[in-house]
Design a protein around this motif. Structure first.
Motif, PDB file in Angstrom:
ATOM      1  N   SER A 219       7.895   3.175   2.720  1.00  0.00           N
ATOM      2  CA  SER A 219       7.085   2.013   2.328  1.00  0.00           C
ATOM      3  C   SER A 219       7.912   0.756   2.063  1.00  0.00           C
ATOM      4  N   PHE A 220       9.024   0.610   2.769  1.00  0.00           N
ATOM      5  CA  PHE A 220       9.938  -0.506   2.490  1.00  0.00           C
ATOM      6  C   PHE A 220       9.380  -1.880   2.828  1.00  0.00           C
ATOM      7  N   THR A 221       8.278  -1.963   3.566  1.00  0.00           N
ATOM      8  CA  THR A 221       7.697  -3.267   3.910  1.00  0.00           C
ATOM      9  C   THR A 221       6.697  -3.771   2.874  1.00  0.00           C
ATOM     10  N   ASN A 222       6.310  -2.911   1.933  1.00  0.00           N
ATOM     11  CA  ASN A 222       5.203  -3.245   1.030  1.00  0.00           C
ATOM     12  C   ASN A 222       5.704  -3.703  -0.342  1.00  0.00           C
ATOM     13  N   PRO A 223       5.529  -4.986  -0.691  1.00  0.00           N
ATOM     14  CA  PRO A 223       5.984  -5.501  -1.986  1.00  0.00           C
ATOM     15  C   PRO A 223       5.320  -4.803  -3.173  1.00  0.00           C
ATOM     16  N   GLU A 224       4.167  -4.178  -2.960  1.00  0.00           N
ATOM     17  CA  GLU A 224       3.453  -3.514  -4.045  1.00  0.00           C
ATOM     18  C   GLU A 224       3.997  -2.116  -4.323  1.00  0.00           C
ATOM     19  N   SER A 225       5.045  -1.711  -3.612  1.00  0.00           N
ATOM     20  CA  SER A 225       5.609  -0.376  -3.787  1.00  0.00           C
ATOM     21  C   SER A 225       6.695  -0.312  -4.860  1.00  0.00           C
ATOM     22  N   GLY A 226       6.946  -1.431  -5.534  1.00  0.00           N
ATOM     23  CA  GLY A 226       7.987  -1.448  -6.549  1.00  0.00           C
ATOM     24  C   GLY A 226       9.366  -1.520  -5.910  1.00  0.00           C
ATOM     25  N   ASN A 227      10.408  -1.332  -6.727  1.00  0.00           N
ATOM     26  CA  ASN A 227      11.773  -1.431  -6.196  1.00  0.00           C
ATOM     27  C   ASN A 227      12.670  -0.284  -6.643  1.00  0.00           C
ATOM     28  N   ASP A 228      12.059   0.838  -7.030  1.00  0.00           N
ATOM     29  CA  ASP A 228      12.811   2.001  -7.487  1.00  0.00           C
ATOM     30  C   ASP A 228      12.930   3.027  -6.366  1.00  0.00           C
ATOM     31  N   ASN A 229      14.053   3.026  -5.676  1.00  0.00           N
ATOM     32  CA  ASN A 229      14.255   3.939  -4.547  1.00  0.00           C
ATOM     33  C   ASN A 229      14.154   5.405  -4.948  1.00  0.00           C
ATOM     34  N   SER A 230      14.431   5.700  -6.217  1.00  0.00           N
ATOM     35  CA  SER A 230      14.413   7.094  -6.652  1.00  0.00           C
ATOM     36  C   SER A 230      13.020   7.715  -6.586  1.00  0.00           C
ATOM     37  N   LYS A 231      11.988   6.871  -6.501  1.00  0.00           N
ATOM     38  CA  LYS A 231      10.617   7.366  -6.395  1.00  0.00           C
ATOM     39  C   LYS A 231      10.257   7.747  -4.958  1.00  0.00           C
ATOM     40  N   GLY A 232      11.145   7.437  -4.025  1.00  0.00           N
ATOM     41  CA  GLY A 232      10.913   7.812  -2.634  1.00  0.00           C
ATOM     42  C   GLY A 232      10.188   6.771  -1.817  1.00  0.00           C
ATOM     43  N   ALA A 233       9.481   5.864  -2.499  1.00  0.00           N
ATOM     44  CA  ALA A 233       8.778   4.768  -1.827  1.00  0.00           C
ATOM     45  C   ALA A 233       9.059   3.497  -2.605  1.00  0.00           C
ATOM     46  N   ALA A 234       9.591   2.479  -1.941  1.00  0.00           N
ATOM     47  CA  ALA A 234       9.946   1.234  -2.629  1.00  0.00           C
ATOM     48  C   ALA A 234      10.118   0.105  -1.626  1.00  0.00           C
ATOM     49  N   TYR A 235       9.851  -1.097  -2.086  1.00  0.00           N
ATOM     50  CA  TYR A 235      10.016  -2.285  -1.255  1.00  0.00           C
ATOM     51  C   TYR A 235      11.489  -2.624  -1.110  1.00  0.00           C
TER      52      TYR A 235
END
Length: 257
Positions: A219-235
């Motif tokens: 989900s790296f394109t979505n600003p609403e995904s947060g920025n915490d890579n440890s969750k597996g999905a992040a902007y």
């Protein structure tokens, strides 16, 4: 007085300039009502290129709408597909997982919903022989299904999409060009699935590309995904910008404008 008249005319000219806007579109799969969004290009061409957008697993979201508007600014017809249909929109990730999982398993039904949305894009004015399908996450899975079923499309672009397929399925030749934009650290796609996908593309004699983005997860394109890579999905802003540029290069190569 003369200056005032010029100012008045300038205001009229500015306020009467019309910009393309997203318009809701109702369409059907039998008795199932579907609710998509259509937008016209801000500058039209004789080739009338069109882009079909397949949203992520929560259904039509801000990212898919924003993408449609940005593509309109670049001169494309765009249509955002509704895969789930009225009354079936997920309320949370659990429901989204079930809904998306159903269509991944019942891929023929997924292909049908994509085809119905494709017809709406064409009805909006796009050239039926000058179309690309793009998608995010679950929608990225969908674009590969569009390619596998050999719809009348020039190419497909998957952003952090699911790559897996049932190994029992027959691999058919793929005519559409394929671009996969993938997070290098995406935890939801195993090395085995990635390898199987790449082998599928080779066996299908596809013209394909797969681009990896450093430090990017799902989900790296979505600003609403947060920025915490440890969750597996992040902007990831850098990956999002780079993948958008890669999309534009692909569209310029594949579509007639």
């Amino acid at each position: 007085m003369k200056n005032s008249s010029y100012l008045f005319l300038a205001i009229i000219m500015i306020t009467t300039v019309s910009f393309a806007q997203l318009k809701p579109v109702k369409y059907n799969d039998g008795t199932q009502v579907l609710n998509g969004f259509s937008i016209q290009p801000q500058s039209k061409s004789q080739q009338k290129p069109g882009i079909l957008i397949l949203p992520a697993w929560m259904g039509i979201d801000k990212l898919s709408k924003d993408t449609a508007e940005n593509l309109s600014k670049l001169g494309y017809y765009a249509f955002v597909a509704d895969i789930y249909g009225e009354g079936n929109y997920p309320k949370d990730y659990s429901e989204a997982g079930k809904n998306a999982g159903y269509y991944k398993t019942n891929f023929v039904e997924y292909q049908k919903r994509i085809s119905l949305a494709l017809k709406q894009l064409i009805l909006s004015g796009a050239n039926p022989d000058n179309i690309v399908v793009i998608g995010y996450c679950f929608g990225g899975t969908g674009v590969l299904e569009a390619a596998r079923s050999n719809m009348n499309i020039k190419g497909v672009v998957s952003f952090h999409g699911g790559l897996g397929r049932d190994a029992k399925r027959t691999i058919e030749p793929i005519a559409a060009k394929v671009l996969v934009c993938h997070g290098a650290d995406d935890p939801y796609e195993s090395k085995e699935e990635v390898a199987a996908f790449q082998q599928e593309m080779k066996d299908a004699k596809a013209d394909w590309q797969m681009i990896y983005y450093a430090n990017a997860v799902h989900s790296f394109t979505n600003p609403e995904s947060g920025n915490d890579n440890s969750k597996g999905a992040a902007y990831n802003e850098k990956a999002a910008k780079r993948s958008w540029e890669h999309l534009k290069i692909f569209l310029n190569e594949v579509l007639n404008k």
